[in-house]
Design a protein around this motif. Structure first.
Motif, short mmCIF file in Angstrom:
data_model
loop_
_atom_site.label_atom_id
_atom_site.label_comp_id
_atom_site.label_asym_id
_atom_site.label_seq_id
_atom_site.Cartn_x
_atom_site.Cartn_y
_atom_site.Cartn_z
N ARG A 54 0.82 -1.21 0.00
CA ARG A 54 0.00 0.00 0.00
C ARG A 54 0.86 1.25 0.00
O ARG A 54 0.54 2.24 -0.67
N GLN A 55 1.94 1.22 0.77
CA GLN A 55 2.84 2.38 0.81
C GLN A 55 3.45 2.63 -0.57
O GLN A 55 3.56 3.78 -1.02
N LEU A 56 3.84 1.55 -1.24
CA LEU A 56 4.46 1.68 -2.56
C LEU A 56 3.46 2.22 -3.58
O LEU A 56 3.76 3.16 -4.33
N THR A 57 2.26 1.65 -3.60
CA THR A 57 1.26 2.11 -4.58
C THR A 57 0.83 3.55 -4.28
O THR A 57 0.59 4.33 -5.21
N ALA A 58 0.75 3.92 -3.00
CA ALA A 58 0.39 5.30 -2.65
C ALA A 58 1.47 6.26 -3.14
O ALA A 58 1.16 7.34 -3.68
N ALA A 59 2.75 5.87 -2.97
CA ALA A 59 3.85 6.74 -3.40
C ALA A 59 3.84 6.90 -4.92
O ALA A 59 4.02 8.00 -5.45
N VAL A 60 3.64 5.81 -5.63
CA VAL A 60 3.63 5.87 -7.10
C VAL A 60 2.41 6.64 -7.59
O VAL A 60 2.48 7.37 -8.60
N THR A 61 1.29 6.52 -6.89
CA THR A 61 0.09 7.29 -7.25
C THR A 61 0.36 8.78 -7.12
O THR A 61 -0.06 9.59 -7.96
N SER A 62 1.07 9.18 -6.06
CA SER A 62 1.44 10.59 -5.90
C SER A 62 2.30 11.06 -7.07
O SER A 62 2.13 12.17 -7.59
N GLN A 63 3.23 10.20 -7.50
CA GLN A 63 4.06 10.53 -8.65
C GLN A 63 3.21 10.65 -9.91
O GLN A 63 3.44 11.53 -10.76
N ALA A 64 2.22 9.78 -10.05
CA ALA A 64 1.33 9.82 -11.22
C ALA A 64 0.56 11.14 -11.25
O ALA A 64 0.37 11.75 -12.31
N ARG A 65 0.12 11.62 -10.09
CA ARG A 65 -0.60 12.89 -10.02
C ARG A 65 0.32 14.04 -10.48
O ARG A 65 -0.12 14.96 -11.17
N ALA A 66 1.58 13.96 -10.06
CA ALA A 66 2.53 15.00 -10.43
C ALA A 66 2.78 15.00 -11.94
O ALA A 66 2.83 16.06 -12.58
N VAL A 67 2.92 13.81 -12.53
CA VAL A 67 3.15 13.70 -13.98
C VAL A 67 1.94 14.24 -14.73
O VAL A 67 2.07 14.97 -15.72
N ALA A 68 0.72 13.88 -14.26
CA ALA A 68 -0.50 14.36 -14.92
C ALA A 68 -0.60 15.88 -14.84
O ALA A 68 -1.02 16.54 -15.79
#
Length: 299
Positions: free
Chosen positions: A97-111
């Protein structure tokens, strides 16, 4: 056929790498270019991705190494799960969950770099899709394809229908081509020039914001008062209607009692009528017999 499939996947890879608003016109233009070929129809049939799917596709192309790491960790975790204890699995779930949450934050930044502000609802779908890629091998292939048209959910208990989430059945096993983010445009060097009216400007801006806030507050308070009055009016009307309902219920109950009593009286009256009718019939027959006998004597 293999060449046609490869060409179709290449075209899809180009289209699904575009910004979301550009997808439909670019797809239609490409299908028009291919008119008369076997690729025109399947290109035209390519579905516009949902927002969450587009964000994941964007992440796959612009943060490829990070996505590869997520998928590799997911594959290792799936292999290790069979031999783990319950406590180890719980710890593993927390790490995932920590990993997916971190990558999701990165995805928001890229978007955001591509002009899209990702809402919390879309971010939840992105995180669910990344989680699905970690727990399910088919979902991992769908994510890595970069050709998602819908978000995915998977628990790891049952195999998910990853094929329904991609633009083409052949997408499972395809890997999207990484893209480099465009470098930020160069900006002119700025020098700070003291503004002698800076304090006054700041004060005026603050006063304007305060005035606006007070105006909005007054308007909101007025709306609240009106809403409160409407609630009070409706509550009073509700109490009035309830009282009328109770009164009608009592009246109905009384009428039902009167009706039951009337039914009993009606039954008694019908019995009395039937008895009287039988007596009339008996007496009529007796009279007729007496009259016949009298006539016989007179003869």
């Amino acid at each position: 056929m293999a060449d046609a499939t490869s060409e179709l996947l290449a075209i899809a890879d180009e289209l699904y790498a575009l910004d979301l608003a550009e997808f439909t016109p670019a797809r239609d233009a490409r299908a028009k270019e291919l008119k008369g070929t076997d690729l025109a129809k399947p290109v035209k049939a390519l579905r516009k991705p949902a927002t969450a799917a587009w964000v994941v596709n964007l992440l796959v192309r612009h943060e490829t190494e990070q996505v590869e790491q997520v998928l590799a960790v997911g594959a290792a975790l799936r292999e290790a799960q069979a031999s783990m204890s319950g406590e180890e699995l719980r710890a593993l779930t927390r790490q995932r969950r920590q990993l997916t949450a971190a990558v999701t934050s990165q995805a928001r930044a890229v978007a955001k770099e591509h002009g899209l502000r990702v809402t919390d609802a879309v971010a939840d779908q992105v995180e669910a899709t990344l989680t699905a890629a970690m727990v399910d091998e088919g979902c991992a292939k769908a994510v890595r394809s970069g050709l998602l048209v819908a978000s995915i959910e998977a628990t790891g208990v049952e195999e998910a229908d990853a094929g329904a989430a991609v633009a083409l059945p052949e997408a499972l096993g395809f890997a999207a081509v990484p893209r480099e983010s465009a470098p930020p445009p160069s900006r002119p060097r700025l020098e700070v020039v003291p503004d002698p009216e800076a304090d006054a400007k700041v004060r005026r801006a603050a006063e304007e914001k305060l005035a606006q806030a007070e105006s909005e507050l007054a308007e909101a308070q007025s709306d609240l008062d009106e809403a409160g009055e409407e609630v009070s009016r409706l509550e009073a009307r509700g109490l009035q209607l309830q009282a009328e309902i109770d009164e009608l219920k009592a009246r109905i109950a009384a009428l039902e009692e009167d009706h039951d009593a009337l039914d009993e009286e009606l039954a008694d009256a019908e019995d009395t009528r039937d008895e009287a009718s039988a007596a009339v019939d008996d007496l009529t027959r007796a009279r007729d017999a007496a009259r016949a006998a009298l006539e016989g004597l007179g003869g």
